[in-house]
Enzyme design. Structure first.
Site, mmCIF file in Angstrom:
data_model
loop_
_atom_site.group_PDB
_atom_site.id
_atom_site.type_symbol
_atom_site.label_atom_id
_atom_site.label_comp_id
_atom_site.label_asym_id
_atom_site.label_seq_id
_atom_site.Cartn_x
_atom_site.Cartn_y
_atom_site.Cartn_z
ATOM 1 N N LEU A 15 0.830 -1.211 0.000
ATOM 2 C CA LEU A 15 0.000 0.000 0.000
ATOM 3 C C LEU A 15 0.863 1.259 0.000
ATOM 4 C CD1 LEU A 15 -2.922 -0.831 2.462
ATOM 5 C CD2 LEU A 15 -2.987 -0.695 -0.025
ATOM 6 N N GLY A 18 5.996 2.957 3.121
ATOM 7 C CA GLY A 18 7.252 3.701 3.091
ATOM 8 C C GLY A 18 7.034 5.111 2.560
ATOM 9 N N GLY A 353 24.203 -4.971 -11.598
ATOM 10 C CA GLY A 353 23.707 -6.333 -11.753
ATOM 11 C C GLY A 353 24.719 -7.333 -11.246
ATOM 12 N N CYS A 380 27.971 0.652 -12.354
ATOM 13 C CA CYS A 380 28.550 -0.510 -11.673
ATOM 14 C C CYS A 380 28.752 -1.663 -12.670
ATOM 15 C CB CYS A 380 27.687 -0.896 -10.471
ATOM 16 S SG CYS A 380 28.631 -1.781 -9.227
ATOM 17 N N GLY A 382 27.183 -2.138 -15.249
ATOM 18 C CA GLY A 382 27.065 -1.511 -16.574
ATOM 19 C C GLY A 382 28.387 -0.876 -17.014
ATOM 20 N N HIS A 514 27.088 3.911 -7.411
ATOM 21 C CA HIS A 514 25.656 4.018 -7.696
ATOM 22 C C HIS A 514 25.158 5.447 -7.453
ATOM 23 C CE1 HIS A 514 24.756 -0.243 -8.311
ATOM 24 N NE2 HIS A 514 25.756 -0.446 -7.468
ATOM 25 N N GLU A 516 22.601 6.876 -8.471
ATOM 26 C CA GLU A 516 21.140 6.979 -8.305
ATOM 27 C C GLU A 516 20.731 7.034 -6.839
ATOM 28 O OE1 GLU A 516 22.809 4.338 -9.289
ATOM 29 O OE2 GLU A 516 21.881 2.440 -8.706
HETATM 30 N N1 GLN Z 1 28.441 -7.859 -9.949
HETATM 31 C C1 GLN Z 1 29.323 -6.754 -9.976
HETATM 32 C C2 GLN Z 1 30.261 -6.730 -8.768
HETATM 33 O O1 GLN Z 1 30.024 -7.408 -7.811
HETATM 34 C C3 GLN Z 1 28.564 -5.437 -10.076
HETATM 35 C C4 GLN Z 1 27.799 -5.118 -8.851
HETATM 36 C C5 GLN Z 1 26.770 -4.048 -9.082
HETATM 37 O O2 GLN Z 1 26.425 -3.744 -10.218
HETATM 38 N N2 GLN Z 1 26.252 -3.467 -8.015
HETATM 39 O O3 GLN Z 1 31.225 -6.016 -8.779
#
Ligand code: GLN
Length: 542
Positions: A15, A18, A353, A380, A382, A514, A516
């Protein structure tokens, strides 16, 4: 005096407790109060770091390196106050601490029980370090009635009796579903949910009722009567177009006034919400639009990329455009040519990722962006994939790969085993624990003064949040730089690559951190602002 507002949820999950908590905090803040938000998570994981983002959404990383619930991201974006490790706790963490103490013999032979040992630990956490705040908002994860939640509900019930009179409020978020055949908003689920809450000793003071249409007077009266709250405490929380409208809508419905009245505080002048109106105006009346491809792995559950989506929208707010997101599963590019999917899009973003699945597809997306001169933002993972791509296509290293996917003769991305945190050396071994062992939290980086990224930041010294186990291998720097990929940002000791960029490309930037996580609607992150601006430029070319 510090006042506590406990926010619980009923009827169904999702809902938006947060968001509701963050929006109430923003309203109190706009009235000049100092506010802190904290989250209690009933699940058994010690932290969400090891949970799949497809189940639990993104892992939000704080400056001090905690892997926390994504709601802490809402808290930061709505209040501008950086969250810390001390703002989120789980059942797993509490039990781990208690059991560690028990093994050490700290309890001197006592029998360890949920009440009082677990509830005491929860209360200590809730009460710790709040002296500087006027209000502490405590959100309890899950829904009333969940078995795991019981110790948390019991702890906040006890606090209602232990804290000074008049310093606690209980806000319950529920759902009023509309039943088309009856043509009515139904109050019964809320009645049941409040009955459940009262059966464990908690009488809510305010009901925040999610609904898709106005609550008729009669239903309000019914809710007030059956749930034992004042009629003015039945607050309509109607669906709105953008999350940044929630504080405005709550203000209209009088949530902040009701909270203040509950504590016997002056409701005085209205909160200043002009900046909220400004961003909502920008979101609702954009002057243009761009389309960005997000080539990722967890595209089925948007919560997995919560902060990323928000940061892109902040980039749009800053440039007064709407940012359309095209979600693409990277695995698709392992079977099919990316061109038909990516043509006509104004920017490509490969987010963070883990793991091999879909990695080759991300590499192909980076290649497409580099060759076609489409703005590319690699975050990261990417960035790591963009470097592997450049190593293969530009530096002539066809076997370039990441050791994350297994042994490789050309480890262009390799396991990070040692790095500096402040003045301390951190070490990891390949076969160590998975939880909490990455390079986590805020680390500084130094940007080359004449780099594109330094221009974007407007400076050469930055600090950004990290969450990674692998890193781009410095041994390949020379060969990559000789072929057009510049290592523009490094850790201050010059040992770890932090950012890369493709020289001569309109906008091709990879960052090991990161960004973001630090973007806010009122302070859009410079990289997202600039990436969206580059996408606007690109849209003018097609
Ligand atoms: N898998 C990659 C690492 O461990 C990238 C991590 C991520 O994108 N947060 O470095």
């Amino acid at each position: 005096m510090t006042r506590y507002v406990f926010i619980t949820g009923g009827v169904v999950s999702s809902l938006g407790k947060g968001l509701a908590s963050a929006a109430l905090a923003a309203l109190l803040q706009a009235r000049g109060y100092k506010v802190r938000l904290r989250k209690l998570d009933p699940y058994l994981n010690v932290d969400p770091g090891t949970m799949s983002p497809t189940q639990h959404g993104e892992v939000f990383v704080t400056d001090d390196g905690a892997e926390t619930d994504l709601d802490l991201g809402h808290y930061e974006r709505f209040t501008g106050v950086p969250a810390t490790r001390a703002d989120n706790i789980t059942t797993g963490r509490i039990y781990l601490d208690i059991i560690t103490k028990e093994r050490r013999g700290d309890y001197l032979g006592a029998t360890i029980q949920v009440i009082p040992h677990v509830t005491n630990a929860i209360k200590e956490f809730v009460l710790d370090g709040n002296d500087a705040y006027d209000f502490v908002l405590v959100e309890i994860g899950g829904t009333v009635g969940d078995i795991e939640g019981l110790p948390f509900f019991e702890a906040i019930r006890q606090l209602g009796q232990e804290l000074p009179r008049g310093t606690c409020a209980y806000v319950h978020l529920t759902l009023l579903p509309y039943i088309p055949s009856a043509g009515e908003l139904k109050t019964k689920p809320t009645q049941h949910s409040v009955a459940e809450l009262r059966s464990i000793g908690i009488q809510p003071d305010i009901l925040l009722c999610r609904c898709d249409r106005p609550i008729p007077r009669e239903e309000r009266r019914k809710l007030a009567q059956f749930c034992n709250v004042r009629e003015s405490a039945v607050i309509e929380a109607r669906d709105v177009g953008t999350i940044y409208e929630v504080p405005l809508s709550y203000k209209e419905e009088g949530l902040d006034r009701e909270v203040l009245a509950h504590f016997g505080l002056e409701t005085g002048p209205e909160p200043k919400l002009d900046r909220w109106r400004d961003i909502v105006g920008r979101i609702k009346s954009p002057e243009g639009e761009v389309s960005i491809a997000i080539v990722g792995k967890y595209t089925g559950l948007k919560d997995a990329y919560k902060s990323l989506i928000e940061a892109l929208s902040h980039g749009g707010i800053a440039n007064r455009v709407k940012v359309n997101l095209e979600w693409i599963e990277s695995e698709v590019f392992e079977r099919e040519d990316p061109a038909p999917f990516l043509e006509g899009l104004n920017g490509i973003l490969v987010p963070g990722g883990f793991g091999q699945r879909g990695a080759e597809g991300k590499i192909r997306a980076a290649r497409y962006a580099r060759e076609r001169k489409i703005p590319y933002f690699g975050i990261c993972f990417g960035m790591q994939m963009a470097v592997v791509e450049a190593a293969r296509s530009l530096a002539g290293i066809p076997d370039a790969n990441s050791t994350e996917f297994g042994p490789t003769p050309e480890p262009v991305v390799g396991l990070l085993t040692e790095w500096m945190r402040g003045n301390e050396l951190e070490r990891r071994v390949a076969e160590g624990d998975l939880g909490g062992t990455m390079r986590l939290g805020s680390y500084k980086a130094a940007l080359a003064p004449d780099s594109q990224i330094a221009k974007i930041y407007g400076g050469t010294r930055i600090a950004e949040r990290h969450r990674h186990r692998y890193e781009v291998n410095m041994a390949y720097r020379e060969r990559l730089e000789a072929n057009g990929m510049r290592f523009a940002g490094l850790s201050p000791d010059g040992l770890l690559p932090e950012t890369v960029e493709v020289v001569g490309h309109p906008w091709f930037i990879g960052v090991q951190f990161h960004p973001e996580l630090k973007s806010r609607p009122f302070e859009p992150h410079p990289l997202f602002q600039s990436f969206v601006a580059a996408a606007i430029e690109q849209s003018r070319l097609v």
